[in-house]
Scaffold this motif. Structure first.
Motif: not given
Length: 323
Positions: A16-42
């Motif tokens: 039911x995720x309605x916006x895969x481009x939504x930011x899920x995780x930002x790291x201390x070194x500047x990586x930005x992982x969206x919800x869509x990225x997280x699902x794909x990596x999983x």
């Protein structure tokens, strides 16, 4: 809950995720992982785990430093129907020998520097060993980078195991606390409601992810709420104070608050954008609670839980938070 429905925690987190481009995780070194990225990596990592022989109900043990890939490993394990077993990074080979022998994992993931010793232990139970270092690199991610992102989340019942966490008992050796998919989901959804989490929240995540606080409370609550987290490798008081200008929640242990109170930059102005400070895993001293309120104008919300149960009871969100 209907046992015939797919109660897999991963499905409940992301269906039911309605916006895969939504930011899920930002790291201390500047990586930005969206919800869509997280699902794909999983999905990629779940495909690797299955290729390593992980079947529904099989254990995947992990003794790794904190990284986004480490969090993905947890999500991928659950998605594949496996049972995630996080292990404290301070455990010695002698201690790991007991945990691996007791849980009998199918896969053990560890830091490359420890792989040789852990392979000897894993061989006793016929487990495969993969590596993952503090930067999230290793044989596991090398394989995942080549794997397909598509993966059908394995159906699980509400009472099927999602994780085992070893915890000290009053007698004898540590016992494995068995947590089901519904244990983890229901606790997180209750906390979202009680702590008023929304998609607009930004959590400062500086906790380890080998225990219930950092892995289940902080991470699951954030993801269920469709909020985002700033993922830090460890406690860094100066950095945390800098981040408060664009964050809304900090979850920590009492040491976080005593260390932050030692920083002269901590005041009502630097914490003005924050809405909630939560403390757990050990008792917060009343003096710390009072000093924090005097310095920041925020009363820490202290909560009590157990590895066996997740969170049990907190200070009230509304009303007086008694030290």
């Amino acid at each position: 809950m209907n046992q015939t429905a797919n109660a897999n925690l991963f499905a409940r987190l992301f269906d039911g995720l309605d916006d895969p481009s939504r930011l899920a995780i930002e790291t201390h070194d500047g990586q930005r992982i969206t919800y869509g990225d997280l699902i794909a990596r999983a999905g990629q990592m779940a495909n690797v785990l299955v290729s390593r022989g992980v079947k529904p109900g099989d254990r995947v043990a992990a003794q790794t430093e904190k990284s986004v890939s480490g969090l993905v490993l947890y999500l991928a394990t659950v998605r594949a129907g496996g049972v995630y077993l996080p292990l404290n990074t301070a455990y010695t080979l002698n201690e790991l020998d007991y945990f691996i022998g007791d849980a009998e994992p199918t896969v053990v993931v560890c830091d490359p520097a420890k792989a040789e010793g852990i392979r000897t232990l894993a061989a006793k139970v016929g487990a495969t060993v993969d590596t993952l270092d503090a930067s999230g690199k290793g044989s596991l991610t090398e394989a995942a980078d080549k794997a397909a992102t598509a993966f059908t989340t394995v159906p699980r019942g509400a009472d099927d195991l999602a994780a085992i966490l070893y915890t000290s008992g009053t007698t004898g050796r540590s016992k494995g606390a068995m947590l089901s998919h519904d244990n983890l989901a229901s606790n997180s959804l209750t906390l979202i409601d009680y702590w008023r989490f929304t998609k607009d929240d930004v959590l400062i995540h500086a906790l380890p992810i080998y225990h219930t606080h950092g892995l289940f409370v902080a991470s699951n609550v954030t993801l269920f709420a469709r909020a985002s987290m700033i993922f830090l490798p460890k406690l860094d008081p100066d950095l945390i104070i800098n981040l408060m200008a664009r964050a809304t929640v900090l979850m920590g242990v009492p040491t976080f608050y005593t260390r932050l109170l030692q920083n002269p930059r901590l005041n009502k102005e630097t914490t003005s954008h924050m809405r909630l400070f939560i403390s757990g895993s050990a008792p917060l001293l009343a003096d710390t609670h009072r000093e924090w309120f005097a310095r920041t104008g925020h009363a820490v919300l202290e909560r009590y839980g157990m590895t066996e149960t997740n969170m049990n009871t907190p200070n009230p969100y509304d009303g007086e938070r008694v030290p």
